[in-house]
Scaffold this motif. Sequence first.
Motif, PDB file in Angstrom:
ATOM      1  N   THR A 140      42.290  39.413  37.376  1.00  0.00           N
ATOM      2  CA  THR A 140      43.402  38.921  37.991  1.00  0.00           C
ATOM      3  C   THR A 140      44.561  39.692  37.766  1.00  0.00           C
ATOM      4  O   THR A 140      45.590  40.015  38.620  1.00  0.00           O
ATOM      5  CB  THR A 140      43.462  37.334  37.674  1.00  0.00           C
ATOM      6  OG1 THR A 140      42.234  36.661  38.000  1.00  0.00           O
ATOM      7  CG2 THR A 140      44.703  36.837  38.452  1.00  0.00           C
ATOM      8  N   ASN A 194      46.794  41.744  40.586  1.00  0.00           N
ATOM      9  CA  ASN A 194      48.142  41.595  40.727  1.00  0.00           C
ATOM     10  C   ASN A 194      48.817  42.715  40.489  1.00  0.00           C
ATOM     11  O   ASN A 194      49.777  43.069  41.503  1.00  0.00           O
ATOM     12  CB  ASN A 194      48.793  40.643  39.724  1.00  0.00           C
ATOM     13  CG  ASN A 194      48.251  39.161  40.054  1.00  0.00           C
ATOM     14  OD1 ASN A 194      47.866  39.006  41.155  1.00  0.00           O
ATOM     15  ND2 ASN A 194      48.288  38.473  38.892  1.00  0.00           N
ATOM     16  N   ALA A 227      42.671  31.245  51.186  1.00  0.00           N
ATOM     17  CA  ALA A 227      44.282  31.449  51.162  1.00  0.00           C
ATOM     18  C   ALA A 227      44.930  29.951  51.412  1.00  0.00           C
ATOM     19  O   ALA A 227      46.027  29.979  50.619  1.00  0.00           O
ATOM     20  CB  ALA A 227      44.343  32.323  52.359  1.00  0.00           C
ATOM     21  N   ASP A 228      44.445  29.324  52.367  1.00  0.00           N
ATOM     22  CA  ASP A 228      44.992  27.875  52.514  1.00  0.00           C
ATOM     23  C   ASP A 228      45.238  27.138  51.338  1.00  0.00           C
ATOM     24  O   ASP A 228      45.851  26.334  51.043  1.00  0.00           O
ATOM     25  CB  ASP A 228      44.466  27.419  53.649  1.00  0.00           C
ATOM     26  CG  ASP A 228      44.643  27.682  54.883  1.00  0.00           C
ATOM     27  OD1 ASP A 228      45.665  28.509  55.347  1.00  0.00           O
ATOM     28  OD2 ASP A 228      43.958  27.497  56.118  1.00  0.00           O
ATOM     29  N   ARG A 237      43.631  40.858  48.237  1.00  0.00           N
ATOM     30  CA  ARG A 237      43.013  40.401  46.781  1.00  0.00           C
ATOM     31  C   ARG A 237      41.736  40.445  46.446  1.00  0.00           C
ATOM     32  O   ARG A 237      41.070  41.109  45.569  1.00  0.00           O
ATOM     33  CB  ARG A 237      43.663  38.956  46.186  1.00  0.00           C
ATOM     34  CG  ARG A 237      43.102  38.741  45.158  1.00  0.00           C
ATOM     35  CD  ARG A 237      43.808  37.444  44.455  1.00  0.00           C
ATOM     36  NE  ARG A 237      45.324  37.372  44.320  1.00  0.00           N
ATOM     37  CZ  ARG A 237      45.862  37.962  43.358  1.00  0.00           C
ATOM     38  NH1 ARG A 237      45.437  38.359  42.455  1.00  0.00           N
ATOM     39  NH2 ARG A 237      47.318  37.714  43.666  1.00  0.00           N
ATOM     40  N   THR A 296      47.502  38.788  52.251  1.00  0.00           N
ATOM     41  CA  THR A 296      47.432  38.945  50.837  1.00  0.00           C
ATOM     42  C   THR A 296      46.097  38.589  50.016  1.00  0.00           C
ATOM     43  O   THR A 296      45.641  39.467  49.368  1.00  0.00           O
ATOM     44  CB  THR A 296      48.735  38.019  49.885  1.00  0.00           C
ATOM     45  OG1 THR A 296      49.902  38.599  50.627  1.00  0.00           O
ATOM     46  CG2 THR A 296      48.836  38.464  48.427  1.00  0.00           C
ATOM     47  N   GLU A 297      45.541  37.476  50.366  1.00  0.00           N
ATOM     48  CA  GLU A 297      44.415  36.918  50.023  1.00  0.00           C
ATOM     49  C   GLU A 297      43.275  37.928  50.356  1.00  0.00           C
ATOM     50  O   GLU A 297      42.442  38.163  49.512  1.00  0.00           O
ATOM     51  CB  GLU A 297      43.999  35.413  50.525  1.00  0.00           C
ATOM     52  CG  GLU A 297      42.710  34.956  49.828  1.00  0.00           C
ATOM     53  CD  GLU A 297      42.876  34.708  48.325  1.00  0.00           C
ATOM     54  OE1 GLU A 297      41.556  34.691  47.496  1.00  0.00           O
ATOM     55  OE2 GLU A 297      43.904  34.756  47.509  1.00  0.00           O
ATOM     56  N   GLU A 316      48.381  30.704  49.734  1.00  0.00           N
ATOM     57  CA  GLU A 316      48.653  32.138  49.897  1.00  0.00           C
ATOM     58  C   GLU A 316      48.607  32.614  51.305  1.00  0.00           C
ATOM     59  O   GLU A 316      47.731  32.012  52.029  1.00  0.00           O
ATOM     60  CB  GLU A 316      47.539  32.845  49.047  1.00  0.00           C
ATOM     61  CG  GLU A 316      47.786  34.384  48.916  1.00  0.00           C
ATOM     62  CD  GLU A 316      49.289  34.800  48.229  1.00  0.00           C
ATOM     63  OE1 GLU A 316      50.193  35.287  48.913  1.00  0.00           O
ATOM     64  OE2 GLU A 316      49.083  34.683  47.064  1.00  0.00           O
ATOM     65  N   ASP A 317      49.310  33.598  51.574  1.00  0.00           N
ATOM     66  CA  ASP A 317      49.030  33.977  53.176  1.00  0.00           C
ATOM     67  C   ASP A 317      47.760  34.763  53.224  1.00  0.00           C
ATOM     68  O   ASP A 317      47.057  35.417  52.255  1.00  0.00           O
ATOM     69  CB  ASP A 317      50.102  34.742  53.553  1.00  0.00           C
ATOM     70  CG  ASP A 317      50.446  36.412  52.815  1.00  0.00           C
ATOM     71  OD1 ASP A 317      49.784  37.093  53.350  1.00  0.00           O
ATOM     72  OD2 ASP A 317      51.189  36.312  51.749  1.00  0.00           O
ATOM     73  N   LYS A 318      47.185  34.751  54.503  1.00  0.00           N
ATOM     74  CA  LYS A 318      45.873  35.373  54.581  1.00  0.00           C
ATOM     75  C   LYS A 318      45.718  36.780  54.377  1.00  0.00           C
ATOM     76  O   LYS A 318      44.491  37.272  53.796  1.00  0.00           O
ATOM     77  CB  LYS A 318      44.939  35.148  56.008  1.00  0.00           C
ATOM     78  CG  LYS A 318      45.912  35.348  57.373  1.00  0.00           C
ATOM     79  CD  LYS A 318      45.241  34.643  58.217  1.00  0.00           C
ATOM     80  CE  LYS A 318      45.929  35.000  59.577  1.00  0.00           C
ATOM     81  NZ  LYS A 318      45.537  34.510  60.719  1.00  0.00           N
ATOM     82  N   PHE A 361      44.862  28.091  48.139  1.00  0.00           N
ATOM     83  CA  PHE A 361      45.768  28.611  47.113  1.00  0.00           C
ATOM     84  C   PHE A 361      47.119  28.784  47.681  1.00  0.00           C
ATOM     85  O   PHE A 361      48.074  29.100  46.624  1.00  0.00           O
ATOM     86  CB  PHE A 361      45.099  29.898  46.783  1.00  0.00           C
ATOM     87  CG  PHE A 361      43.717  29.933  45.986  1.00  0.00           C
ATOM     88  CD1 PHE A 361      43.343  28.852  45.668  1.00  0.00           C
ATOM     89  CD2 PHE A 361      43.363  31.116  46.209  1.00  0.00           C
ATOM     90  CE1 PHE A 361      41.942  28.813  45.000  1.00  0.00           C
ATOM     91  CE2 PHE A 361      41.684  31.159  45.901  1.00  0.00           C
ATOM     92  CZ  PHE A 361      41.297  30.119  45.147  1.00  0.00           C
TER      93      PHE A 361
END
Length: 147
Positions: free
Chosen positions: A135, A139, A98-99, A111, A107-108, A103-105, A101
């Motif tokens: 992907t 999404n 997450a860090d 995902r 959402t990751e 992205e917040d943890k 990319f």
Amino acid sequence: MPTSHNLQIFNTTELALPISENTAFKLLEAIQKGEEILFESVEVAYVDEQEIVRINKEFLSRDYITDIISFRYDDDSYDNEGIEGTLYCCLPRIIEQADEFGEDKTTETYRILAHGLLHLCGYDDQTDSEKAKMTELENLYLSLILK
């Protein structure tokens, strides 16, 4: 964590799980509906780096940390009406990704869960086109649950 129907979530790490069981179940339901399949039983085990490497070595003959390993157990992989499987998710690796990319943890983490569920549905990510398709689906399903 308590059980929601056909989804069980276990966190064996010392880290706080950044997702809710209720939203994880909504993700499972969205994929189930969108892919026209039925998840009979799915276990999601959040593990540390040592455990994911152990599983990777023992079952896949790979000696490295990965974010997720998916195992499908039901007999007929052509019949998506009773999918059973276990997803081993490396929570420290997911948070690290997450860090990386930006992205917040939360959402990751969702995902990676979506990614594993799609693997159980029969999707693969060995080629660039397969990765792109996964992907795109991740999404789509994330957009349905993270409004």
